[in-house]
Design a protein around this motif. Structure first.
Motif, PDB file in Angstrom:
ATOM      1  N   THR A  18     102.628  -8.488  30.308  1.00  0.00           N
ATOM      2  CA  THR A  18     102.475  -9.908  29.989  1.00  0.00           C
ATOM      3  C   THR A  18     103.786 -10.544  29.569  1.00  0.00           C
ATOM      4  OG1 THR A  18     100.192  -9.512  29.267  1.00  0.00           O
ATOM      5  CG2 THR A  18     101.237 -11.559  28.531  1.00  0.00           C
ATOM      6  N   ASN A  19     104.528  -9.890  28.673  1.00  0.00           N
ATOM      7  CA  ASN A  19     105.730 -10.486  28.086  1.00  0.00           C
ATOM      8  C   ASN A  19     106.981  -9.723  28.465  1.00  0.00           C
ATOM      9  OD1 ASN A  19     104.404 -12.571  26.360  1.00  0.00           O
ATOM     10  ND2 ASN A  19     103.530 -10.783  25.346  1.00  0.00           N
ATOM     11  N   VAL A  20     108.099 -10.450  28.480  1.00  0.00           N
ATOM     12  CA  VAL A  20     109.413  -9.837  28.643  1.00  0.00           C
ATOM     13  C   VAL A  20     110.270 -10.259  27.456  1.00  0.00           C
ATOM     14  CG1 VAL A  20     110.170 -11.752  30.150  1.00  0.00           C
ATOM     15  CG2 VAL A  20     111.472  -9.609  30.098  1.00  0.00           C
ATOM     16  N   ARG A  21     110.939  -9.297  26.843  1.00  0.00           N
ATOM     17  CA  ARG A  21     111.760  -9.560  25.658  1.00  0.00           C
ATOM     18  C   ARG A  21     113.185  -9.091  25.924  1.00  0.00           C
ATOM     19  NH1 ARG A  21     106.790  -7.517  24.214  1.00  0.00           N
ATOM     20  NH2 ARG A  21     105.538  -8.859  22.847  1.00  0.00           N
ATOM     21  N   ALA A  36     119.965 -12.376  18.873  1.00  0.00           N
ATOM     22  CA  ALA A  36     119.377 -13.340  19.824  1.00  0.00           C
ATOM     23  C   ALA A  36     118.151 -12.777  20.533  1.00  0.00           C
ATOM     24  CB  ALA A  36     120.427 -13.781  20.838  1.00  0.00           C
ATOM     25  N   CYS A  37     117.232 -12.212  19.758  1.00  0.00           N
ATOM     26  CA  CYS A  37     115.993 -11.693  20.342  1.00  0.00           C
ATOM     27  C   CYS A  37     115.140 -12.859  20.851  1.00  0.00           C
ATOM     28  CB  CYS A  37     115.198 -10.905  19.303  1.00  0.00           C
ATOM     29  SG  CYS A  37     116.047  -9.456  18.666  1.00  0.00           S
ATOM     30  N   GLN A  38     114.626 -12.715  22.060  1.00  0.00           N
ATOM     31  CA  GLN A  38     113.761 -13.745  22.645  1.00  0.00           C
ATOM     32  C   GLN A  38     112.621 -13.089  23.394  1.00  0.00           C
ATOM     33  OE1 GLN A  38     115.570 -16.779  25.041  1.00  0.00           O
ATOM     34  NE2 GLN A  38     117.068 -17.370  23.486  1.00  0.00           N
ATOM     35  N   SER A  39     111.497 -13.791  23.450  1.00  0.00           N
ATOM     36  CA  SER A  39     110.328 -13.322  24.188  1.00  0.00           C
ATOM     37  C   SER A  39     109.840 -14.439  25.101  1.00  0.00           C
ATOM     38  CB  SER A  39     109.211 -12.914  23.217  1.00  0.00           C
ATOM     39  OG  SER A  39     108.062 -12.494  23.920  1.00  0.00           O
ATOM     40  N   SER A  40     109.493 -14.071  26.332  1.00  0.00           N
ATOM     41  CA  SER A  40     108.984 -15.032  27.311  1.00  0.00           C
ATOM     42  C   SER A  40     107.831 -14.398  28.070  1.00  0.00           C
ATOM     43  CB  SER A  40     110.080 -15.442  28.303  1.00  0.00           C
ATOM     44  OG  SER A  40     111.206 -15.987  27.654  1.00  0.00           O
ATOM     45  N   LEU A  41     107.125 -15.214  28.839  1.00  0.00           N
ATOM     46  CA  LEU A  41     106.063 -14.723  29.694  1.00  0.00           C
ATOM     47  C   LEU A  41     106.638 -14.253  31.023  1.00  0.00           C
ATOM     48  CD1 LEU A  41     103.314 -17.467  29.141  1.00  0.00           C
ATOM     49  CD2 LEU A  41     103.325 -15.129  28.230  1.00  0.00           C
ATOM     50  N   GLY A  47     111.012 -12.601  39.041  1.00  0.00           N
ATOM     51  CA  GLY A  47     111.464 -11.231  38.872  1.00  0.00           C
ATOM     52  C   GLY A  47     112.353 -11.101  37.665  1.00  0.00           C
ATOM     53  N   ILE A  48     112.762  -9.869  37.376  1.00  0.00           N
ATOM     54  CA  ILE A  48     113.537  -9.635  36.164  1.00  0.00           C
ATOM     55  C   ILE A  48     114.931 -10.242  36.253  1.00  0.00           C
ATOM     56  CG2 ILE A  48     114.416  -7.376  36.890  1.00  0.00           C
ATOM     57  CD1 ILE A  48     114.143  -6.551  33.901  1.00  0.00           C
ATOM     58  N   GLU A  49     115.513 -10.284  37.449  1.00  0.00           N
ATOM     59  CA  GLU A  49     116.852 -10.840  37.563  1.00  0.00           C
ATOM     60  C   GLU A  49     116.881 -12.303  37.121  1.00  0.00           C
ATOM     61  OE1 GLU A  49     116.428  -7.360  40.192  1.00  0.00           O
ATOM     62  OE2 GLU A  49     115.288  -9.228  40.030  1.00  0.00           O
ATOM     63  N   ALA A  51     114.724 -13.707  35.067  1.00  0.00           N
ATOM     64  CA  ALA A  51     114.474 -13.736  33.624  1.00  0.00           C
ATOM     65  C   ALA A  51     115.751 -13.442  32.846  1.00  0.00           C
ATOM     66  CB  ALA A  51     113.381 -12.732  33.261  1.00  0.00           C
ATOM     67  N   ILE A  52     116.546 -12.488  33.327  1.00  0.00           N
ATOM     68  CA  ILE A  52     117.808 -12.157  32.658  1.00  0.00           C
ATOM     69  C   ILE A  52     118.774 -13.334  32.704  1.00  0.00           C
ATOM     70  CG2 ILE A  52     119.896 -10.743  32.864  1.00  0.00           C
ATOM     71  CD1 ILE A  52     118.079  -8.409  33.689  1.00  0.00           C
ATOM     72  N   GLU A  53     118.895 -13.956  33.852  1.00  0.00           N
ATOM     73  CA  GLU A  53     119.828 -15.081  33.979  1.00  0.00           C
ATOM     74  C   GLU A  53     119.432 -16.215  33.047  1.00  0.00           C
ATOM     75  OE1 GLU A  53     122.733 -15.128  35.523  1.00  0.00           O
ATOM     76  OE2 GLU A  53     122.291 -13.029  35.955  1.00  0.00           O
ATOM     77  N   HIS A  54     118.148 -16.498  32.960  1.00  0.00           N
ATOM     78  CA  HIS A  54     117.688 -17.553  32.049  1.00  0.00           C
ATOM     79  C   HIS A  54     118.015 -17.187  30.605  1.00  0.00           C
ATOM     80  CE1 HIS A  54     114.751 -19.692  29.492  1.00  0.00           C
ATOM     81  NE2 HIS A  54     114.982 -20.686  30.326  1.00  0.00           N
ATOM     82  N   TYR A  55     117.799 -15.928  30.252  1.00  0.00           N
ATOM     83  CA  TYR A  55     118.088 -15.498  28.882  1.00  0.00           C
ATOM     84  C   TYR A  55     119.572 -15.632  28.564  1.00  0.00           C
ATOM     85  CZ  TYR A  55     119.136 -12.472  24.967  1.00  0.00           C
ATOM     86  OH  TYR A  55     119.634 -11.994  23.782  1.00  0.00           O
ATOM     87  N   LEU A  56     120.431 -15.134  29.439  1.00  0.00           N
ATOM     88  CA  LEU A  56     121.866 -15.183  29.165  1.00  0.00           C
ATOM     89  C   LEU A  56     122.373 -16.620  29.067  1.00  0.00           C
ATOM     90  CD1 LEU A  56     123.188 -12.248  31.397  1.00  0.00           C
ATOM     91  CD2 LEU A  56     122.864 -12.277  28.915  1.00  0.00           C
ATOM     92  N   ARG A  57     121.823 -17.512  29.892  1.00  0.00           N
ATOM     93  CA  ARG A  57     122.210 -18.918  29.773  1.00  0.00           C
ATOM     94  C   ARG A  57     121.752 -19.490  28.435  1.00  0.00           C
ATOM     95  NH1 ARG A  57     120.407 -19.178  35.154  1.00  0.00           N
ATOM     96  NH2 ARG A  57     118.474 -20.196  34.475  1.00  0.00           N
ATOM     97  N   SER A  58     120.549 -19.112  28.008  1.00  0.00           N
ATOM     98  CA  SER A  58     119.981 -19.698  26.784  1.00  0.00           C
ATOM     99  C   SER A  58     120.728 -19.265  25.533  1.00  0.00           C
ATOM    100  CB  SER A  58     118.505 -19.331  26.653  1.00  0.00           C
ATOM    101  OG  SER A  58     118.340 -17.962  26.321  1.00  0.00           O
TER     102      SER A  58
END
Length: 339
Positions: A18-21, A36-41, A47-49, A51-58
């Protein structure tokens, strides 16, 4: 100092059904530090790539992109690749390298949780019975009901440690009384083979309520796992109360079986999504009595503490530990008196 200006941070992730952290981890000290811990759906990304790009930008870290990544995933990892057991993403270490990480590692999420145990503080745990302190340097077992059911162990012999990465959530459900025998009959009509995960998971709680309704001769209205827990804890629905009570009892019986399998005299830890949200219910339920109800080995189980992992990013600590020690399921030298 901004995250983008910090050198040496690593990317760690935890991908469930369900979640990716994600977090950035400093692995230079004896205990990994997370930033900078974050959790998303997971459903928010293809895909994970992405999700990673969004996290690193954020977190404004793209200017100092981590050169290493360790991602814990809810599924078996074979040849550096995996497909989520209860999700749609496919992941591989090769794809992460292609995405810009010179060093990339995928490990099972319960491998990560087993690796995290040594770093958990008293405030990160909630006791649900047994000895006040575990036997130092002895094997610990970890299991947890969430979207699925994960099982692992940190196998210790007093001098070294190895992580047992398993698919123990898919062993067969063993009923303990007449009601559970009937639950098994009901779920067999639906699934054929009934594994523990068919009951000990979010979807399993839904199936358990359905089966109990059928046994009582009524068709229960469809509810989500969250609705079942909410109605049970508010005492608004007798069938939800019965379902959550039975869920906890089966959870305790399964945890006791896992403790026997591994000889987990160092303790049993419950991870994942459901246990922390029902800690109070677990404490007043039959969890602990069913954990100990193992006939001639009741005394053996009585001495083993059972605790819920309350740290929301424990798997990220374990992923960071895998980078720190340079190992996933391989032997490492033990720290003195790890929990």
């Amino acid at each position: 100092m901004s995250l983008a200006s910090r050198s040496g941070l690593r990317l760690v992730g935890d991908v469930g059904g369900t979640n990716v952290r994600f977090a950035l981890a400093d692995v230079t000290g004896p205990t990994p530090r997370l930033f900078a811990c974050q959790s998303s759906l997971c459903a928010d990304y293809p895909g994970i790539e992405e999700a990673i790009e969004h996290y690193l930008r954020s977190v404004a870290a793209q200017g100092a992109r981590p050169r290493a990544a360790a991602i814990a995933v809810a599924g078996p990892v074979t040849g550096g690749a995996t497909e989520l057991t209860n999700g749609l993403w496919r992941m591989s270490e090769a794809a992460l390298v292609d995405a810009g990480f010179p060093s990339a590692r995928l490990i099972n999420d319960y491998t990560a949780l087993a690796l995290s145990v040594r770093h958990l503080e008293p405030q990160d745990l909630g006791s649900i019975g047994g000895a006040a302190t575990a036997v130092a340097n002895q094997t610990v077992a970890v299991l947890g009901a969430g979207t699925g059911l994960g099982v692992s162990a940190a196998v210790r012999d007093g001098q070294s440690e190895a992580i047992a990465t398993t698919e123990g959530g898919h062993i067969a459900f063993a009923p303990s009384d007449d009601i559970e025998i009937e639950i098994l009959r009901q779920l067999t009509t639906q699934f054929g083979r009934v594994s523990l995960e068919r009951l000990l998971s979010g979807p399993g709680l839904v199936s358990l309520r359905w089966a109990l309704g059928r046994i009582a001769g009524r068709e229960a209205e469809p509810l989500s796992p969250e609705q079942i827990v909410t109605r049970a804890t508010a005492r608004e629905d007798a069938l939800c109360v019965e379902s959550l009570d039975r869920f906890c009892a089966i959870y305790g019986a399964a945890a006791g079986d896992i403790a026997l399998v591994y000889g987990a005299r160092g303790g049993v830890y419950l991870g994942s999504g459901i246990a922390p949200s029902i800690l109070g219910w677990l404490r007043q339920s039959a969890f602990r009595s069913r954990f100990e109800a193992k006939g001639r080995f009741a005394g053996y189980l009585k001495a083993i503490p059972t605790q819920v992992i309350l740290h929301p990013y424990a798997a990220l600590l374990g992923a960071a530990q895998s980078l720190q020690s340079g190992q996933g399921a391989r032997n490492v030298t033990m720290a003195a008196d790890v929990p």
